[in-house]
Design a protein around this motif. Structure first.
Motif, PDB file in Angstrom:
ATOM      1  N   LYS A  75       0.771  -1.295  -0.024  1.00 40.50           N
ATOM      2  CA  LYS A  75       0.047  -0.176   0.082  1.00 40.50           C
ATOM      3  C   LYS A  75       0.832   1.344  -0.024  1.00 40.50           C
ATOM      4  N   LEU A  76       2.232   1.149   0.195  1.00 38.42           N
ATOM      5  CA  LEU A  76       3.031   2.131   0.378  1.00 38.42           C
ATOM      6  C   LEU A  76       3.445   3.034  -1.000  1.00 38.42           C
ATOM      7  N   LEU A  77       3.319   4.223  -0.666  1.00 37.63           N
ATOM      8  CA  LEU A  77       4.024   5.401  -1.629  1.00 37.63           C
ATOM      9  C   LEU A  77       4.965   6.131  -0.880  1.00 37.63           C
ATOM     10  N   ILE A  78       6.215   5.921  -0.966  1.00 33.79           N
ATOM     11  CA  ILE A  78       6.998   6.448  -0.165  1.00 33.79           C
ATOM     12  C   ILE A  78       7.621   7.962  -1.117  1.00 33.79           C
ATOM     13  N   ILE A  79       7.481   9.094  -0.159  1.00 33.28           N
ATOM     14  CA  ILE A  79       7.894  10.364  -0.858  1.00 33.28           C
ATOM     15  C   ILE A  79       8.965  10.809   0.171  1.00 33.28           C
ATOM     16  N   SER A  80      10.414  10.541  -0.275  1.00 32.77           N
ATOM     17  CA  SER A  80      11.308  10.898   0.871  1.00 32.77           C
ATOM     18  C   SER A  80      12.684  11.698   0.068  1.00 32.77           C
ATOM     19  N   SER A  81      13.263  12.286   0.944  1.00 26.40           N
ATOM     20  CA  SER A  81      14.573  12.929   0.543  1.00 26.40           C
ATOM     21  C   SER A  81      15.641  12.288   0.978  1.00 26.40           C
ATOM     22  N   ASP A  82      15.459  10.879   1.255  1.00 24.18           N
ATOM     23  CA  ASP A  82      16.591   9.934   1.702  1.00 24.18           C
ATOM     24  C   ASP A  82      17.568   9.676   0.525  1.00 24.18           C
ATOM     25  N   THR A  83      18.911   9.568   0.658  1.00 23.32           N
ATOM     26  CA  THR A  83      19.711   9.343  -0.570  1.00 23.32           C
ATOM     27  C   THR A  83      20.553   8.065  -0.169  1.00 23.32           C
ATOM     28  N   ASP A  84      20.301   7.478   0.985  1.00 23.91           N
ATOM     29  CA  ASP A  84      21.214   6.123   1.226  1.00 23.91           C
ATOM     30  C   ASP A  84      20.704   4.986   0.370  1.00 23.91           C
ATOM     31  N   LYS A  85      21.436   4.624  -0.537  1.00 26.46           N
ATOM     32  CA  LYS A  85      21.277   3.499  -1.436  1.00 26.46           C
ATOM     33  C   LYS A  85      20.667   2.089  -0.671  1.00 26.46           C
ATOM     34  N   GLN A  86      21.241   1.731   0.321  1.00 29.57           N
ATOM     35  CA  GLN A  86      20.909   0.589   1.002  1.00 29.57           C
ATOM     36  C   GLN A  86      19.448   0.694   1.716  1.00 29.57           C
ATOM     37  N   ARG A  87      19.405   1.869   2.226  1.00 30.61           N
ATOM     38  CA  ARG A  87      17.835   2.045   2.662  1.00 30.61           C
ATOM     39  C   ARG A  87      16.979   1.817   1.831  1.00 30.61           C
ATOM     40  N   ILE A  88      17.155   2.766   0.820  1.00 29.42           N
ATOM     41  CA  ILE A  88      16.032   2.869  -0.216  1.00 29.42           C
ATOM     42  C   ILE A  88      15.618   1.599  -1.039  1.00 29.42           C
ATOM     43  N   LYS A  89      16.960   0.849  -1.127  1.00 29.09           N
ATOM     44  CA  LYS A  89      16.874  -0.720  -1.664  1.00 29.09           C
ATOM     45  C   LYS A  89      16.000  -1.495  -0.792  1.00 29.09           C
ATOM     46  N   SER A  90      16.212  -1.416   0.448  1.00 31.44           N
ATOM     47  CA  SER A  90      15.545  -2.107   1.509  1.00 31.44           C
ATOM     48  C   SER A  90      13.940  -1.880   1.440  1.00 31.44           C
ATOM     49  N   ILE A  91      13.770  -0.560   1.220  1.00 33.75           N
ATOM     50  CA  ILE A  91      12.361  -0.290   1.115  1.00 33.75           C
ATOM     51  C   ILE A  91      11.676  -1.004   0.107  1.00 33.75           C
ATOM     52  N   ILE A  92      12.322  -0.931  -1.101  1.00 27.12           N
ATOM     53  CA  ILE A  92      11.672  -1.151  -2.342  1.00 27.12           C
ATOM     54  C   ILE A  92      11.553  -2.750  -2.309  1.00 27.12           C
ATOM     55  N   THR A  93      12.709  -3.550  -2.010  1.00 26.00           N
ATOM     56  CA  THR A  93      12.650  -4.979  -1.649  1.00 26.00           C
ATOM     57  C   THR A  93      11.683  -5.391  -0.914  1.00 26.00           C
ATOM     58  N   SER A  94      11.372  -4.621   0.097  1.00 23.24           N
ATOM     59  CA  SER A  94      10.404  -5.038   1.248  1.00 23.24           C
ATOM     60  C   SER A  94       8.951  -5.188   0.457  1.00 23.24           C
ATOM     61  N   GLY A  95       8.727  -4.547  -0.813  1.00 23.05           N
ATOM     62  CA  GLY A  95       7.395  -4.823  -1.455  1.00 23.05           C
ATOM     63  C   GLY A  95       6.914  -3.142  -1.586  1.00 23.05           C
ATOM     64  N   ALA A  96       7.334  -1.985  -1.242  1.00 26.27           N
ATOM     65  CA  ALA A  96       6.661  -0.802  -1.516  1.00 26.27           C
ATOM     66  C   ALA A  96       6.468  -0.473  -2.730  1.00 26.27           C
ATOM     67  N   LYS A  97       5.250  -0.248  -3.025  1.00 28.26           N
ATOM     68  CA  LYS A  97       4.746  -0.149  -4.334  1.00 28.26           C
ATOM     69  C   LYS A  97       5.227   0.999  -5.205  1.00 28.26           C
ATOM     70  N   GLY A  98       5.534   2.319  -4.516  1.00 26.65           N
ATOM     71  CA  GLY A  98       6.023   3.368  -5.250  1.00 26.65           C
ATOM     72  C   GLY A  98       7.207   4.040  -4.310  1.00 26.65           C
ATOM     73  N   TYR A  99       8.117   4.743  -5.066  1.00 29.02           N
ATOM     74  CA  TYR A  99       9.012   5.402  -4.449  1.00 29.02           C
ATOM     75  C   TYR A  99       9.397   6.666  -5.239  1.00 29.02           C
ATOM     76  N   LEU A 100       9.309   7.965  -4.636  1.00 28.21           N
ATOM     77  CA  LEU A 100       9.453   9.275  -5.234  1.00 28.21           C
ATOM     78  C   LEU A 100      10.390  10.083  -4.495  1.00 28.21           C
ATOM     79  N   THR A 101      11.207  10.902  -4.866  1.00 26.86           N
ATOM     80  CA  THR A 101      12.043  11.823  -4.153  1.00 26.86           C
ATOM     81  C   THR A 101      11.126  13.110  -4.159  1.00 26.86           C
ATOM     82  N   LYS A 102      11.654  13.707  -2.986  1.00 30.04           N
ATOM     83  CA  LYS A 102      10.865  15.018  -2.745  1.00 30.04           C
ATOM     84  C   LYS A 102      11.014  16.139  -3.637  1.00 30.04           C
ATOM     85  N   ASP A 103      12.025  15.940  -4.766  1.00 30.58           N
ATOM     86  CA  ASP A 103      12.146  16.834  -5.871  1.00 30.58           C
ATOM     87  C   ASP A 103      11.143  16.364  -7.026  1.00 30.58           C
ATOM     88  N   CYS A 104      10.217  15.463  -6.893  1.00 28.33           N
ATOM     89  CA  CYS A 104       9.357  15.247  -7.989  1.00 28.33           C
ATOM     90  C   CYS A 104       8.516  16.197  -7.973  1.00 28.33           C
TER      91      CYS A 104
END
Length: 210
Positions: A75-104
């Motif tokens: 159910k998750l759409l993440i909108i974050s300013s995070d730039t840590d590759k491992q954290r981002i990868k962890s969130i996505i591989t956990s199944g988050a449906k969407g990921y945007l940066t706050k610059d979008c």
């Protein structure tokens, strides 16, 4: 049928900015919460828009990672300013449906909500760039990379080494359709070769390297 959207963020401006962006879209039912503990039943929402860094105290970050994310990632759409590759990868591989940066920009957010509400995944290209490090992508480009459910299935099979005919048989579609999906995937991800597709799939955890 209305799509129920939860905006979960402690910042007043962020919550209300997202609320007003989505307010006039037909078919959406909006709710806002300041804290994770205020969410009584996450299963009632179609999409939960949040940032895994901003809304949470240290304890809430643990609860989010260990309880909330595994159960409600789809159910998750993440909108974050995070730039840590491992954290981002962890969130996505956990199944988050969407990921945007706050610059979008607002169009990316609207597109993400639309795609996720249809059961598809949606990642902006800046996130894909941080994950894949594939030459040729523009790290400042934040246009959407909206792979459909079928395209994700084709990508996964390509990464597992399936031939075109095997993919067609596995998914009960024609060889021509497989080739069309392959072209669309390459175009959306701004990649050029099947090797780059495999590298991308490994990077986001779509398939195992073992």
């Amino acid at each position: 049928m209305k799509q129920s959207i939860l905006i979960l963020d402690p910042q007043f401006l962020t919550r209300n900015g997202l609320f007003h962006l989505l307010y006039n879209i037909d078919g959406l039912e909006l709710d806002m919460k300041e804290k994770l503990e205020e969410v009584n039943d996450p299963s009632t929402y179609t999409i939960i828009i949040t940032d895994y860094l901003e809304p949470y105290t240290s304890k809430e970050k643990v609860d989010f990672r260990d309880k909330f994310l595994p159960n409600y990632a789809e159910k998750l759409l993440i909108i974050s300013s995070d730039t840590d590759k491992q954290r981002i990868k962890s969130i996505i591989t956990s199944g988050a449906k969407g990921y945007l940066t706050k610059d979008c920009d607002p169009d990316e957010i609207l597109s993400a909500v639309e795609m996720i509400s249809k059961g598809n995944r949606f990642y902006c290209n800046r996130v894909l760039e941080m994950l894949s490090h594939i030459d040729g992508n523009d790290p400042n480009n934040c246009e959407p990379a909206d792979l459909s459910k079928r395209e994700m299935e084709v990508l996964q099979l390509i990464a597992k080494g399936y031939r075109t005919a095997d993919i067609a048989e596995e998914l009960f579609i024609s060889i021509h359709t497989v080739n069309s999906h392959r072209k669309n995937i390459l175009k959306k991800l701004r990649l050029k070769t099947p090797t780059q597709l495999v590298a991308y799939a490994l990077e986001i955890g779509l398939v195992s390297s073992e």
